[in-house]
Design an enzyme around this catalytic site. Structure first.
Site, PDB file in Angstrom:
ATOM      1  N   TYR A   1      -2.904  -1.166  10.496  1.00 38.28           N
ATOM      2  CA  TYR A   1      -2.781  -1.358   9.035  1.00 38.28           C
ATOM      3  C   TYR A   1      -1.452  -0.804   8.519  1.00 38.28           C
ATOM      4  O   TYR A   1      -0.725  -1.475   7.780  1.00 38.28           O
ATOM      5  CB  TYR A   1      -3.960  -0.656   8.351  1.00 38.28           C
ATOM      6  CG  TYR A   1      -4.020  -0.861   6.852  1.00 38.28           C
ATOM      7  CD1 TYR A   1      -4.604  -2.011   6.311  1.00 38.28           C
ATOM      8  CD2 TYR A   1      -3.485   0.080   5.976  1.00 38.28           C
ATOM      9  CE1 TYR A   1      -4.664  -2.194   4.946  1.00 38.28           C
ATOM     10  CE2 TYR A   1      -3.542  -0.106   4.602  1.00 38.28           C
ATOM     11  CZ  TYR A   1      -4.134  -1.243   4.094  1.00 38.28           C
ATOM     12  OH  TYR A   1      -4.190  -1.440   2.739  1.00 38.28           O
TER      13      TYR A   1
ATOM     14  N   SER B   1       0.862  -1.189   0.000  1.00 38.56           N
ATOM     15  CA  SER B   1       0.000   0.000   0.000  1.00 38.56           C
ATOM     16  C   SER B   1       0.889   1.225   0.000  1.00 38.56           C
ATOM     17  O   SER B   1       2.054   1.146   0.408  1.00 38.56           O
ATOM     18  CB  SER B   1      -0.847  -0.004   1.281  1.00 38.56           C
ATOM     19  OG  SER B   1      -1.439   1.270   1.496  1.00 38.56           O
TER      20      SER B   1
HETATM   21  C1  BGC Z   1      -6.265   1.325   1.977  1.00 43.88           C
HETATM   22  C2  BGC Z   1      -7.449   2.130   1.465  1.00 43.88           C
HETATM   23  C3  BGC Z   1      -7.030   3.567   1.193  1.00 43.88           C
HETATM   24  C4  BGC Z   1      -5.744   3.642   0.384  1.00 43.88           C
HETATM   25  C5  BGC Z   1      -5.216   5.058   0.253  1.00 43.88           C
HETATM   26  C6  BGC Z   1      -5.130   1.485   1.001  1.00 43.88           C
HETATM   27  O1  BGC Z   1      -4.040   0.684   1.374  1.00 43.88           O
HETATM   28  O2  BGC Z   1      -6.641  -0.024   2.148  1.00 43.88           O
HETATM   29  O3  BGC Z   1      -8.500   2.098   2.400  1.00 43.88           O
HETATM   30  O4  BGC Z   1      -8.064   4.218   0.480  1.00 43.88           O
HETATM   31  O5  BGC Z   1      -4.749   2.844   0.966  1.00 43.88           O
HETATM   32  O6  BGC Z   1      -5.186   5.741   1.477  1.00 43.88           O
END
Ligand code: BGC
Length: 268
Positions: free
Chosen positions: A166, A153
């Site tokens: 996360y 991410s």
């Molecule tokens: C998350 C999303 C978010 C995106 C940008 C991703 O890794 O799971 O919820 O919209 O990152 O912030």
């Protein structure tokens, strides 16, 4: 006709019943891979993805496994090897969010996210590397012994208030990916990540469901649109194919420029 880029290769895609995983599963199948459509709780949605693969002339099967459970992961690899002989590509995609203010975050919320997003990637990558080393190089299939693509991410680098579990999981995925890429490069095993930004999937429904939320979101995206799962597919096919043979240990961000400090566009 040109040989397809992933002809006859075997790919396991974790969390393939929806979102980015479902898109990548279909894209790999279109390039000739036989695809294991992994799911943990939505057999019907996984079956739909498999049906689309079959309708397009592709091959695969669905497999239930919770990637945070060692016995599930081992059973998924064993079944894949039993049916198809080996594994060539792992898409380490399964992931979730359990958002909470940090001082209110429960240990369960922390453990669940680390368990699926980070420990799950560890368990699947370990089984994949074992299988790659057992099988060795098959030059007519690929120049690499095996390929792992970790779906990370932008939050492997962007801190994210309200999402400590996360962000920590994705920071962990980054160093897991780089460390094992360094460790197994001499064996011709390639490990890279894709770092999606905001892609329209169920995980971030709240960020795009209303015009107000969507307009807020656009402030973070220089490209001025949310990403669609199709935007990620090309990166996955490329990193899985011999076109990227000399690429190892990178994160390829697919984020419409989210990492470009968009707040500086008209400020600073
Ligand atoms: C998350 C999303 C978010 C995106 C940008 C991703 O890794 O799971 O919820 O919209 O990152 O912030």
């Amino acid at each position: 006709m040109d040989k397809k880029k992933l002809q006859d290769q075997v790919a396991i895609v974790t969390g393939a019943s929806s979102g980015i995983g479902a898109g990548i599963a279909r894209a790999l199948a279109r390039e000739g891979a036989r695809v294991v459509v992994n799911y943990s709780s939505s057999p019907d949605k996984a079956a739909e993805v498999l049906k689309e693969i079959h309708d397009g002339g592709g091959e695969g099967f669905t497999m239930k496994a919770n990637v945070s459970r060692e016995e599930d992961v081992q059973a998924m690899f064993a079944e894949t090897i039993k049916r198809y002989g080996t594994v060539d590509i792992l898409i380490n995609n399964a992931g979730l969010q359990k958002d909470a203010r940090f001082h209110e975050m429960t240990l369960e919320e922390w453990n669940q996210v680390i368990g699926i997003n980070l420990t799950g990637q560890f368990l699947c990558a370990r089984e994949a590397v074992k299988e790659f080393m057992r099988r060795g190089l098959v030059p007519e299939r690929s120049k690499s012994v095996g390929k792992i693509i970790c779906i990370s991410s932008v939050h492997e680098v962007i801190p994210w208030a309200g999402h400590a579990n996360y962000a920590a999981s994705k920071g962990g995925v980054m160093m897991l990916m780089k460390t094992i890429a360094q460790e197994y490069a001499p064996q011709k095993i390639r490990i890279n990540s894709i770092g999606p930004g905001a892609i329209r999937t169920p995980i971030n429904y709240a960020a795009w469901q209303t015009p107000q939320a969507y307009n807020q979101l656009l402030k973070l995206i220089p490209a001025k649109r949310i990403g669609e799962t199709e935007d990620v597919n090309g990166a996955a096919v490329w990193l899985a194919s011999d076109d990227s043979e000399y690429v190892n240990g990178i994160t390829l961000f697919v984020d419409g420029g989210m990492l470009l400090y968009p707040g500086f566009e008209d400020n600073g």
